[in-house]
Design a protein around this motif. Structure first.
Motif, short mmCIF file in Angstrom:
data_model
loop_
_atom_site.label_atom_id
_atom_site.label_comp_id
_atom_site.label_asym_id
_atom_site.label_seq_id
_atom_site.Cartn_x
_atom_site.Cartn_y
_atom_site.Cartn_z
N PRO A 241 0.82 -1.22 0.00
CA PRO A 241 0.00 0.00 0.00
C PRO A 241 0.85 1.26 0.00
CG PRO A 241 -0.13 -1.14 2.12
CD PRO A 241 0.55 -2.07 1.18
N TRP A 242 2.11 1.14 0.41
CA TRP A 242 2.99 2.30 0.42
C TRP A 242 3.44 2.68 -0.99
CZ3 TRP A 242 4.57 5.41 4.52
CH2 TRP A 242 4.02 5.06 5.76
N PHE A 243 3.26 1.77 -1.94
CA PHE A 243 3.54 2.13 -3.34
C PHE A 243 2.56 3.22 -3.79
CE2 PHE A 243 2.25 1.60 -7.79
CZ PHE A 243 3.46 1.90 -8.43
N ALA A 244 1.29 3.07 -3.42
CA ALA A 244 0.29 4.07 -3.77
C ALA A 244 0.64 5.42 -3.15
CB ALA A 244 -1.10 3.61 -3.31
N LEU A 245 1.17 5.40 -1.94
CA LEU A 245 1.58 6.63 -1.28
C LEU A 245 2.79 7.25 -1.98
CD1 LEU A 245 1.35 8.59 1.17
CD2 LEU A 245 2.94 7.09 2.36
N MET A 246 3.75 6.41 -2.37
CA MET A 246 4.98 6.92 -2.94
C MET A 246 4.78 7.55 -4.31
SD MET A 246 7.59 6.74 -0.99
CE MET A 246 8.99 6.77 -2.09
#
Length: 359
Positions: A241-246
């Motif tokens: 989910p941190w890919f979406a944030l990045m």
């Protein structure tokens, strides 16, 4: 590929039409406010570029629908984006719709996407928080907040020619790449459709600023990217989910820092405009100073502002593509980006801009 080409050419020719006929509509479509803290143009410019992008998406998705290329779900996606797009266009024309109303409409669209498309954030790879997000109602509320925030973030960074639109293209290409790796034509196609539609507008927006994106365009792009980011992770649990944030780190961080600055340092409403965004500082501290010294004219100072932020966005988006499955690495990269942002901002706001930024 055919629908992608349709999106580009529809947007391009619609944008040309808006620019060429501006004498007929500039009374309501033009941005005549030259005195605001975030205004850096000197002549009235049409601010309804979002209309060209919205039309391009509708035409290209209608073609997909007729060709039975998963058009039903794609048209449903467009339907969910309509509240954000519509209220943005209404503001571009009337100039009288407040930020709270725009956010409410955008949140309604995000709610539709959460329910109709199952676009929900159910995990952040953080123990405890994941347990809370496993509750459907909380997951939906958090998703609505996140997508609405990103839509507004793209409106916040829309301050210079080509800035918000190219940052959007960079994020969309990252989403398209990972969607392709996971053989997800829905994510891949919708990402490229929006990127192509933005590019058709971008050609007339950058560098000359013949037309502006407007609230309608900014909210549509932010909503589109935010919803696709959520859907990509929801459809493929292997992706952190941190890919979406990045891939959205720059507009997100700019928004969070703006809220902090206005609320706690200025004692103002977070919706109150100011001229202290990072992109504004790049212009005021570097490029406008060069214009004052006759090293650049004002037009070149404006047009050279956006590439600084394109590079910043790329520097955080490209590593995310390579480490899209590693939450620990992505968290470290986000912390590094945040610290770099704060350091650069502090140096520039205190008139200590690093010399290497004056390239």
């Amino acid at each position: 590929m055919f629908s992608i080409l349709i999106a580009f050419f529809t947007s391009f020719f619609a944008t040309i039409l808006i620019v060429r006929t501006q004498k007929l509509h500039k009374g309501f479509s033009g941005d005549h406010d030259f005195d605001g803290p975030q205004k850096f143009h000197t002549t009235a410019v049409p601010r309804i570029g979002g209309l060209a992008i919205g039309l391009a998406l509708f035409v290209s998705l209608a073609v997909s629908y007729q060709n039975n290329e998963g058009g039903n779900e794609k048209m449903l996606f467009l339907f969910c984006a309509l509240p954000a797009f519509g209220i943005g266009i209404a503001e571009d024309i009337s100039k009288k719709i407040g930020i709270r109303t725009r956010l409410i409409f955008t949140a309604f669209g995000a709610l539709l996407a959460s329910i109709l498309l199952n676009a929900q954030i159910t995990s952040l790879d953080i123990p405890g928080l994941d347990l809370v997000l496993s509750i459907s109602a909380i997951s939906i509320i958090f998703t609505v907040f996140a997508v609405t925030g990103l839509a507004n973030a793209y409106n916040i960074i829309d301050g210079f020619n080509g800035l918000s639109s190219m940052v959007g293209i960079i994020s969309l290409l990252a989403l398209a790449y990972v969607g392709f790796k996971f053989n997800d034509p829905f994510i891949f196609n919708l990402s490229f459709l929006m990127a192509a539609a933005i590019l058709g507008f971008f050609i007339l927006n950058y560098p000359r600023g013949l037309i502006f994106l407007g609230d309608g365009g900014a909210y549509l792009i932010g909503f589109w990217i935010g919803t696709l980011s959520v859907l990509l992770v929801a459809r493929h649990p292997e992706i952190s989910p941190w890919f979406a944030l990045m891939v959205n780190a720059y507009p997100i961080l700019e928004t969070l820092f703006t809220i902090y600055r206005r609320k706690f340092h200025q004692g103002k409403s977070p919706g109150h405009p100011d001229g202290l965004h990072l992109h504004s500082l790049f212009f005021r501290r570097i490029l406008n100073q060069a214009a004052i010294k006759n090293e650049l004219d004002w037009f070149n100072a404006n047009s050279r502002t956006a590439p600084y932020l394109w590079n910043m966005s790329s520097l955080v988006t490209i590593p995310a593509i390579f480490f899209y499955q590693s939450t620990s690495i992505l968290i470290c990269l986000f912390i590094l980006f945040t610290l770099s942002y704060i350091w650069i901002y502090k140096r520039m706001v205190t008139f200590k801009t690093p010399k290497w930024l004056h390239f």
